[in-house]
Motif scaffolding. Structure first.
Motif, PDB file in Angstrom:
ATOM      1  N   TRP A  16      -3.724  -5.220  -5.339  1.00  0.00           N
ATOM      2  CA  TRP A  16      -4.757  -5.239  -4.309  1.00  0.00           C
ATOM      3  C   TRP A  16      -5.725  -4.071  -4.480  1.00  0.00           C
ATOM      4  CZ3 TRP A  16      -6.363  -1.965  -0.426  1.00  0.00           C
ATOM      5  CH2 TRP A  16      -5.521  -0.902  -0.059  1.00  0.00           C
ATOM      6  N   ALA A  31      -7.607  -8.563   0.992  1.00  0.00           N
ATOM      7  CA  ALA A  31      -6.684  -8.585   2.129  1.00  0.00           C
ATOM      8  C   ALA A  31      -5.509  -9.525   1.889  1.00  0.00           C
ATOM      9  CB  ALA A  31      -7.439  -8.989   3.390  1.00  0.00           C
ATOM     10  N   ARG A  34      -3.187  -7.746  -0.447  1.00  0.00           N
ATOM     11  CA  ARG A  34      -2.568  -6.616   0.236  1.00  0.00           C
ATOM     12  C   ARG A  34      -1.463  -7.086   1.179  1.00  0.00           C
ATOM     13  NH1 ARG A  34      -5.907  -2.453   4.165  1.00  0.00           N
ATOM     14  NH2 ARG A  34      -4.418  -0.736   4.143  1.00  0.00           N
ATOM     15  N   ALA A  35      -1.653  -8.236   1.801  1.00  0.00           N
ATOM     16  CA  ALA A  35      -0.653  -8.749   2.734  1.00  0.00           C
ATOM     17  C   ALA A  35       0.693  -8.975   2.061  1.00  0.00           C
ATOM     18  CB  ALA A  35      -1.152 -10.052   3.363  1.00  0.00           C
ATOM     19  N   GLY A  91       0.041   0.868   0.248  1.00  0.00           N
ATOM     20  CA  GLY A  91      -0.984   0.119   0.961  1.00  0.00           C
ATOM     21  C   GLY A  91      -0.450  -0.950   1.875  1.00  0.00           C
ATOM     22  N   ASP A  93      -0.130  -3.137   4.763  1.00  0.00           N
ATOM     23  CA  ASP A  93      -1.138  -3.417   5.780  1.00  0.00           C
ATOM     24  C   ASP A  93      -0.647  -2.908   7.133  1.00  0.00           C
ATOM     25  OD1 ASP A  93      -2.948  -4.431   7.605  1.00  0.00           O
ATOM     26  OD2 ASP A  93      -2.937  -6.459   6.806  1.00  0.00           O
ATOM     27  N   SER A  96       0.112  -5.508   9.821  1.00  0.00           N
ATOM     28  CA  SER A  96       1.069  -6.577   9.535  1.00  0.00           C
ATOM     29  C   SER A  96       2.280  -6.479  10.453  1.00  0.00           C
ATOM     30  CB  SER A  96       1.522  -6.504   8.076  1.00  0.00           C
ATOM     31  OG  SER A  96       2.291  -5.329   7.851  1.00  0.00           O
TER      32      SER A  96
END
Length: 313
Positions: A16, A31, A34-35, A91, A93, A96
């Motif tokens: 990401w 995004a 990253r999730a 990183g 999130d 989350s």
């Protein structure tokens, strides 16, 4: 395989950041990648190691529950504090469900060994508190009290030092970079602050005056280990970590960074990759890369620093 392909053939924590920092991909694509940090790979593995009742990793806040063995090199990196620092660097999130669950457990249960302070209230050493600010602000927790303390503790030469309590009056590169990263995250999360911005400017000048590597008094290289790039950096300074801070802060490249930038350039291999040159010894949850081998973390950080510097003033 190109260097970019090699970087993308990796963990979501690296992918990401490659998409964001090197490829300038759309925000929704970044995004989505990253999730995945919270559900697969290194990030997900770390999250499974948290105690679901106490919120701790390895039974302790700074150190794990098991006492240190004085014969072991380095220090353990598996306690809650260092695990949270690593989750931020990966990183995860902060919005989350995985992050909210983990951070909620820390907020409600975890206290410092020093005097039982709540984790997000901080403790006494500015190097640790700088990292706690970075973690807290990144994950949306209130760390204003720690920030206020750090602003008061800034030394006359512009930086910070964890050894102030035992009489030190000069700043440390190690402590200063930890606090700078925390204050930068604070301004990003809590909004601009004239006091925080002024403190950052003074600390940035502390590093720039020393060309990121040198003693102000003699011009000599302050510590050869600062020329060796590591990840995770833990609480240690190195030139690449310092440069990556200036990049992340969006500052205009300064000619006093030239020597450190040249150092990064000289370490690029003929295949376009950088090696992991150093790893701070001590117990870890798991190994991400091996010293002496091509490193995706170092390559990612080096490439984005060089891209930023090349953009020029």
């Amino acid at each position: 395989m190109t260097v970019t392909d090699w970087l993308l053939d990796s963990d979501p924590a690296i992918r990401w950041q490659v998409l964001r920092d090197l490829l300038d991909e759309p925000a929704e694509l970044v995004a989505a990648e990253r999730a995945r940090v919270g559900t697969e790979g290194w990030g997900a593995h770390l999250l499974t190691l948290q105690d679901p009742t106490t919120g701790l990793w390895d039974g302790g806040t700074y150190d794990p529950a098991e006492p240190r063995n004085p014969e072991d090199p380095g220090q353990p990196w598996t306690g809650t504090h260092h695990t949270l620092v690593l989750l931020r660097e990966l990183g995860l999130d902060p919005a989350s469900a995985e992050a909210r669950r983990a951070i909620g457990l820390v907020r409600d249960n975890v206290t410092w060994d020093h005097a039982g302070q709540r984790y997000f209230d901080g403790e006494v050493e500015p190097c640790i508190n700088g990292m706690a600010v970075a973690v807290g602000d990144y994950f949306g927790e209130n760390v204003h009290g720690i920030v206020d303390r750090l602003l008061i503790e800034q030394l006359g030469d512009g930086g910070w030092n964890c050894d102030v309590e035992i009489g030190s009056t000069r700043s440390s590169f190690h402590t200063t970079i930890c606090v700078l990263e925390g204050l930068l995250q604070h301004e990003r999360s809590a909004g601009p602050s004239p006091e925080v911005a002024a403190a950052r400017r003074r600390a940035e000048e502390y590093l720039l005056e020393r060309r990121m590597l040198r003693r102000l008094s003699t011009g000599e290289l302050a510590d050869p280990s600062w020329t060796l790039f590591s990840f995770p950096p833990r609480w240690f300074y190195d030139a690449l970590r310092g440069l990556d801070y200036f990049r992340a802060a969006g500052l205009v490249p300064d000619p006093r960074l030239d020597e450190a930038i040249d150092l990064v350039e000289t370490k690029r291999g003929t295949d376009g990759r950088w090696l992991l040159e150093s790893m701070h010894p001590g117990k870890v949850h798991f190994e991400m890369e091996k010293v002496g081998e091509p490193s995706r973390w170092i390559t990612l950080r080096a490439l984005r620093v060089l891209d930023w510097f090349a953009s020029g003033p």
